[in-house]
Design a protein around this motif. Structure first.
Motif, PDB file in Angstrom:
ATOM      1  N   ARG A 135      15.222  63.270 -33.925  1.00  0.00           N
ATOM      2  CA  ARG A 135      15.377  63.213 -32.456  1.00  0.00           C
ATOM      3  C   ARG A 135      14.088  62.751 -31.791  1.00  0.00           C
ATOM      4  NH1 ARG A 135      18.102  67.928 -33.392  1.00  0.00           N
ATOM      5  NH2 ARG A 135      16.523  69.249 -32.398  1.00  0.00           N
ATOM      6  N   HIS A 138      14.058  59.019 -32.368  1.00  0.00           N
ATOM      7  CA  HIS A 138      15.176  58.348 -31.683  1.00  0.00           C
ATOM      8  C   HIS A 138      15.637  59.223 -30.516  1.00  0.00           C
ATOM      9  CE1 HIS A 138      15.532  55.351 -34.871  1.00  0.00           C
ATOM     10  NE2 HIS A 138      15.309  56.344 -35.712  1.00  0.00           N
ATOM     11  N   GLY A 140      17.028  58.700 -27.832  1.00  0.00           N
ATOM     12  CA  GLY A 140      18.313  58.357 -27.216  1.00  0.00           C
ATOM     13  C   GLY A 140      19.522  58.821 -28.019  1.00  0.00           C
ATOM     14  N   TRP A 141      19.302  59.259 -29.221  1.00  0.00           N
ATOM     15  CA  TRP A 141      20.426  59.692 -30.051  1.00  0.00           C
ATOM     16  C   TRP A 141      20.926  61.064 -29.601  1.00  0.00           C
ATOM     17  CZ3 TRP A 141      19.447  58.741 -35.981  1.00  0.00           C
ATOM     18  CH2 TRP A 141      19.344  57.366 -36.221  1.00  0.00           C
ATOM     19  N   PRO A 142      22.235  61.249 -29.633  1.00  0.00           N
ATOM     20  CA  PRO A 142      22.753  62.597 -29.356  1.00  0.00           C
ATOM     21  C   PRO A 142      22.361  63.544 -30.516  1.00  0.00           C
ATOM     22  CG  PRO A 142      24.558  61.052 -29.783  1.00  0.00           C
ATOM     23  CD  PRO A 142      23.286  60.260 -29.836  1.00  0.00           C
ATOM     24  N   GLU A 144      24.030  65.538 -32.247  1.00  0.00           N
ATOM     25  CA  GLU A 144      24.989  65.529 -33.356  1.00  0.00           C
ATOM     26  C   GLU A 144      24.706  64.385 -34.337  1.00  0.00           C
ATOM     27  OE1 GLU A 144      26.065  65.224 -30.040  1.00  0.00           O
ATOM     28  OE2 GLU A 144      26.334  67.389 -29.796  1.00  0.00           O
ATOM     29  N   ARG A 145      24.301  63.244 -33.781  1.00  0.00           N
ATOM     30  CA  ARG A 145      23.992  62.103 -34.655  1.00  0.00           C
ATOM     31  C   ARG A 145      22.735  62.394 -35.468  1.00  0.00           C
ATOM     32  NH1 ARG A 145      22.744  55.734 -33.286  1.00  0.00           N
ATOM     33  NH2 ARG A 145      22.872  55.042 -35.440  1.00  0.00           N
ATOM     34  N   ALA A 146      21.714  62.953 -34.849  1.00  0.00           N
ATOM     35  CA  ALA A 146      20.482  63.298 -35.567  1.00  0.00           C
ATOM     36  C   ALA A 146      20.777  64.320 -36.663  1.00  0.00           C
ATOM     37  CB  ALA A 146      19.438  63.841 -34.603  1.00  0.00           C
ATOM     38  N   VAL A 149      22.558  62.508 -39.542  1.00  0.00           N
ATOM     39  CA  VAL A 149      21.615  61.692 -40.310  1.00  0.00           C
ATOM     40  C   VAL A 149      20.711  62.592 -41.149  1.00  0.00           C
ATOM     41  CG1 VAL A 149      19.689  60.059 -40.154  1.00  0.00           C
ATOM     42  CG2 VAL A 149      21.736  59.719 -38.752  1.00  0.00           C
ATOM     43  N   ASP A 186      19.785  48.714 -38.362  1.00  0.00           N
ATOM     44  CA  ASP A 186      20.036  49.673 -37.275  1.00  0.00           C
ATOM     45  C   ASP A 186      19.613  49.135 -35.944  1.00  0.00           C
ATOM     46  OD1 ASP A 186      20.739  51.951 -35.929  1.00  0.00           O
ATOM     47  OD2 ASP A 186      18.898  53.011 -36.430  1.00  0.00           O
TER      48      ASP A 186
END
Length: 186
Positions: A135, A138, A140-142, A144-146, A149, A186
């Motif tokens: 996070r 990145h 800007g990532w939500p 849940e995505r972090a 990953v 990406d």
């Protein structure tokens, strides 16, 4: 302080026995003899053998999991994290003691639900820390995505460690080059 030192000696003795003979070698009597102490101290410090086993899992997790997670958290970017994995993987799997401890850790965790819970909690903490670092890299990532990953990163490392433990000819460099190719897209 003396009690803490004695507790650590018991855990160290137990880990030595674990390396030599697996979980079946980690008995109250065996640990007490190895630590050159009274078996009653195992009950005093750990509440018995199950408590000692849990302490072993925590310590082995600190020895095996934490160094790699620390490297990942300290990496300034994904490329440095990959370089750290590339550098540390042979050290992790090439060291017989570490490989044996890793195997025994998994074996114990799959056979004993209490040990599995301790290891599960350690792995969850590692994934949470990795997700936090992702996070940061990145923003800007939500979340849940972090987290997803981070789960993939942890699974990738676990899989590479397991495969490399069994096959030192595994083309780790090529596998990590494939991950680099994915990062470029990406």
């Amino acid at each position: 302080m003396r009690g803490l030192r004695r507790r650590e000696q018991l855990v160290d003795a137990a880990i030595a026995l674990l390396c030599e003979g697996g979980w079946q070698a980690v008995t109250t009597r065996g640990v007490a003899e190895r630590a050159d102490t009274n078996a009653g101290l195992i009950h005093y410090h750990f509440g018995g053998l199950p408590g000692l086993h849990a302490a072993i899992v925590r310590r082995v997790g600190e020895l095996v999991i934490n160094p790699l997670v620390t490297e990942l958290l300290d990496a300034p970017d994904e490329w440095a994290a990959l370089a750290a994995v590339r550098r540390l993987l042979p050290e992790t799997t090439g060291d017989e003691r570490t490989a044996r401890l890793s195997a025994e850790l998994l074996a114990g965790a799959t056979r004993d639900p209490a040990l599995g819970e301790v290891l599960r909690d350690q792995l969850r903490e590692a994934r949470t820390q990795i997700a936090g670092r992702i996070r940061q890299l990145h923003p800007g990532w939500p979340p849940e995505r972090a987290a997803a990953v981070a789960t993939l990163v942890a699974a990738l490392i676990d899989g590479l460690v397991l495969h490399h433990m069994l096959d030192h000819d595994l083309p780790v460099g090529e596998a990590l080059a494939g991950v680099e190719d994915l990062l470029r897209k990406d």
